[in-house]
Design a protein around this motif. Structure first.
Motif, mmCIF file in Angstrom:
data_model
loop_
_atom_site.group_PDB
_atom_site.id
_atom_site.type_symbol
_atom_site.label_atom_id
_atom_site.label_comp_id
_atom_site.label_asym_id
_atom_site.label_seq_id
_atom_site.Cartn_x
_atom_site.Cartn_y
_atom_site.Cartn_z
ATOM 1 N N ASP A 1 -5.012 -5.386 -6.985
ATOM 2 C CA ASP A 1 -5.146 -6.581 -7.820
ATOM 3 C C ASP A 1 -3.817 -6.999 -8.429
ATOM 4 O O ASP A 1 -3.566 -8.194 -8.642
ATOM 5 N N THR A 2 -2.954 -6.025 -8.727
ATOM 6 C CA THR A 2 -1.681 -6.313 -9.382
ATOM 7 C C THR A 2 -0.588 -6.692 -8.400
ATOM 8 O O THR A 2 0.157 -7.658 -8.619
ATOM 9 N N LEU A 3 -0.490 -5.932 -7.318
ATOM 10 C CA LEU A 3 0.628 -6.101 -6.381
ATOM 11 C C LEU A 3 0.238 -6.764 -5.072
ATOM 12 O O LEU A 3 1.086 -7.317 -4.381
ATOM 13 N N GLY A 4 -1.026 -6.678 -4.702
ATOM 14 C CA GLY A 4 -1.463 -7.243 -3.435
ATOM 15 C C GLY A 4 -1.868 -6.146 -2.467
ATOM 16 O O GLY A 4 -1.805 -4.950 -2.776
ATOM 17 N N PRO A 5 -2.309 -6.520 -1.254
ATOM 18 C CA PRO A 5 -2.751 -5.544 -0.261
ATOM 19 C C PRO A 5 -1.635 -4.557 0.092
ATOM 20 O O PRO A 5 -0.461 -4.924 0.154
ATOM 21 N N LEU A 6 -2.019 -3.337 0.352
ATOM 22 C CA LEU A 6 -1.046 -2.302 0.659
ATOM 23 C C LEU A 6 -0.717 -2.281 2.151
ATOM 24 O O LEU A 6 -1.613 -2.222 3.002
ATOM 25 N N ASP A 7 0.574 -2.315 2.455
ATOM 26 C CA ASP A 7 1.031 -2.199 3.836
ATOM 27 C C ASP A 7 1.270 -0.742 4.226
ATOM 28 O O ASP A 7 1.135 -0.387 5.393
ATOM 29 N N LEU A 8 1.658 0.067 3.250
ATOM 30 C CA LEU A 8 2.004 1.461 3.522
ATOM 31 C C LEU A 8 1.522 2.331 2.370
ATOM 32 O O LEU A 8 1.722 1.990 1.200
ATOM 33 N N VAL A 9 0.894 3.456 2.711
ATOM 34 C CA VAL A 9 0.475 4.438 1.713
ATOM 35 C C VAL A 9 1.011 5.796 2.142
ATOM 36 O O VAL A 9 0.782 6.225 3.278
ATOM 37 N N ILE A 10 1.739 6.453 1.258
ATOM 38 C CA ILE A 10 2.260 7.790 1.535
ATOM 39 C C ILE A 10 1.615 8.757 0.554
ATOM 40 O O ILE A 10 1.837 8.671 -0.656
ATOM 41 N N LEU A 11 0.820 9.670 1.091
ATOM 42 C CA LEU A 11 0.075 10.615 0.273
ATOM 43 C C LEU A 11 0.840 11.932 0.232
ATOM 44 O O LEU A 11 0.753 12.758 1.137
ATOM 45 N N SER A 12 1.603 12.104 -0.847
ATOM 46 C CA SER A 12 2.552 13.201 -0.956
ATOM 47 C C SER A 12 2.210 14.202 -2.046
ATOM 48 O O SER A 12 2.855 15.248 -2.156
ATOM 49 N N ALA A 13 1.206 13.911 -2.858
ATOM 50 C CA ALA A 13 0.885 14.800 -3.972
ATOM 51 C C ALA A 13 0.425 16.158 -3.459
ATOM 52 O O ALA A 13 -0.350 16.250 -2.499
ATOM 53 N N GLY A 14 0.906 17.214 -4.086
ATOM 54 C CA GLY A 14 0.495 18.549 -3.663
ATOM 55 C C GLY A 14 0.900 19.601 -4.668
ATOM 56 O O GLY A 14 1.698 19.354 -5.577
ATOM 57 N N THR A 15 0.340 20.792 -4.493
ATOM 58 C CA THR A 15 0.691 21.922 -5.341
ATOM 59 C C THR A 15 0.787 23.173 -4.494
ATOM 60 O O THR A 15 0.316 23.198 -3.346
ATOM 61 N N TYR A 16 1.392 24.213 -5.048
ATOM 62 C CA TYR A 16 1.578 25.464 -4.313
ATOM 63 C C TYR A 16 1.377 26.624 -5.266
ATOM 64 O O TYR A 16 2.054 26.710 -6.299
ATOM 65 N N VAL A 17 0.425 27.484 -4.946
ATOM 66 C CA VAL A 17 0.155 28.675 -5.737
ATOM 67 C C VAL A 17 0.296 29.881 -4.811
ATOM 68 O O VAL A 17 -0.623 30.178 -4.036
ATOM 69 N N PRO A 18 1.442 30.571 -4.842
ATOM 70 C CA PRO A 18 1.597 31.744 -3.967
ATOM 71 C C PRO A 18 0.662 32.860 -4.402
ATOM 72 O O PRO A 18 0.432 33.062 -5.595
ATOM 73 N N MET A 19 0.094 33.570 -3.419
ATOM 74 C CA MET A 19 -0.785 34.693 -3.749
ATOM 75 C C MET A 19 -0.853 35.653 -2.563
ATOM 76 O O MET A 19 -0.877 35.229 -1.411
#
Length: 249
Positions: free
Chosen positions: A74-92
């Motif tokens: 609604d604010t910027l317009g239709p999305l041409d590109l989406v990069i899904l980069s969120a992540g976490t790392y819990v070593p065990m």
């Protein structure tokens, strides 16, 4: 503003997501950026004024993801590109196996990405255009000591992207999977072991930006780590496990 290309980058507060968001903005894109920490997003927006737009978000909250995706459109317009980069790392390790840590990893890395995909795919399918890139990891190719939760989440993302790519392609929507090796980010700083072929985040940004301009399904880097991990994955289990056993701390 609506005539300019629009991108949305999750996990944009630090690391790979931040670097790619910055690169896109410098290339002339209008970029919506999301992360849980407002201060990180605000500092990023100051780097490229008028091109980066902050939308704080916890991707594990499905309702919030849907609300933010709608707000961005609604604010910027239709999305041409989406990069899904969120992540976490819990070593065990096996000895300190942590169910809560495992669940958190799956919730963020896998289900958080699923929440975002569910929010952005329908509008792109309806428009029959758009590009989605999911950040997974070469750790999804082979089970590695202390990375069981992280690797499992990234293996699932690779599998999910392979399943979705042909289906989305028939609607004119591109899907890419990004498989980095070791990149110098706040997540990898948790590691207390030598990281072969470690690269700076700027080099990761170069590889991703170049890869997004091609038709390749997989963007994987650095090439040395890609060759090593894909070769390891092809070995018989006995030999592969003998090699990974040597990685134990």
């Amino acid at each position: 503003m609506a005539s300019r290309k629009m991108a949305w980058v999750t996990g944009a507060g630090t690391g790979i997501g931040r670097e790619v968001a910055r690169r896109l903005a410098l290339d002339g894109w209008q970029v919506a950026v999301s992360a849980r920490t407002n201060a990180d997003l605000d500092s990023l927006a100051r780097e490229v004024p008028d091109a980066i737009h902050s939308f704080p978000l916890d991707i594990t909250d499905r309702d919030s993801v849907n609300a933010v995706a709608t707000q961005i459109r609604d604010t910027l317009g239709p999305l041409d590109l989406v990069i899904l980069s969120a992540g976490t790392y819990v070593p065990m390790s096996a000895k300190d196996f942590d169910v809560d840590g495992f669940a958190k990893t799956i919730d963020v890395n896998l289900m958080g990405t699923v929440n975002c995909l569910a929010a952005v795919m329908p509008p792109m399918i309806a428009r029959q255009s758009g590009h989605i890139a999911v950040v997974a990891s070469v750790s999804g190719f082979v089970g590695l000591p202390a990375a069981g939760a992280y690797g499992a989440s990234k293996a699932a993302l690779n599998n999910l992207c392979e399943a979705l790519q042909p289906d989305l392609a028939r609607y004119g929507v591109r899907l890419s999977v990004i498989n980095p090796g070791f990149v110098d980010t706040p997540l990898t700083k948790k590691n207390d072991f030598p990281m072969p072929f470690l690269i700076p985040v700027e080099q990761a940004g170069d590889a991703i930006m170049a890869g997004l301009k091609t038709d390749r399904f997989e963007i994987v880097f650095p090439w040395q780590m890609s060759v090593a991990m894909k070769t390891l994955a092809l070995l018989p289990h006995g030999l592969r496990l003998a090699i990974t056993k040597r990685m134990l701390r």
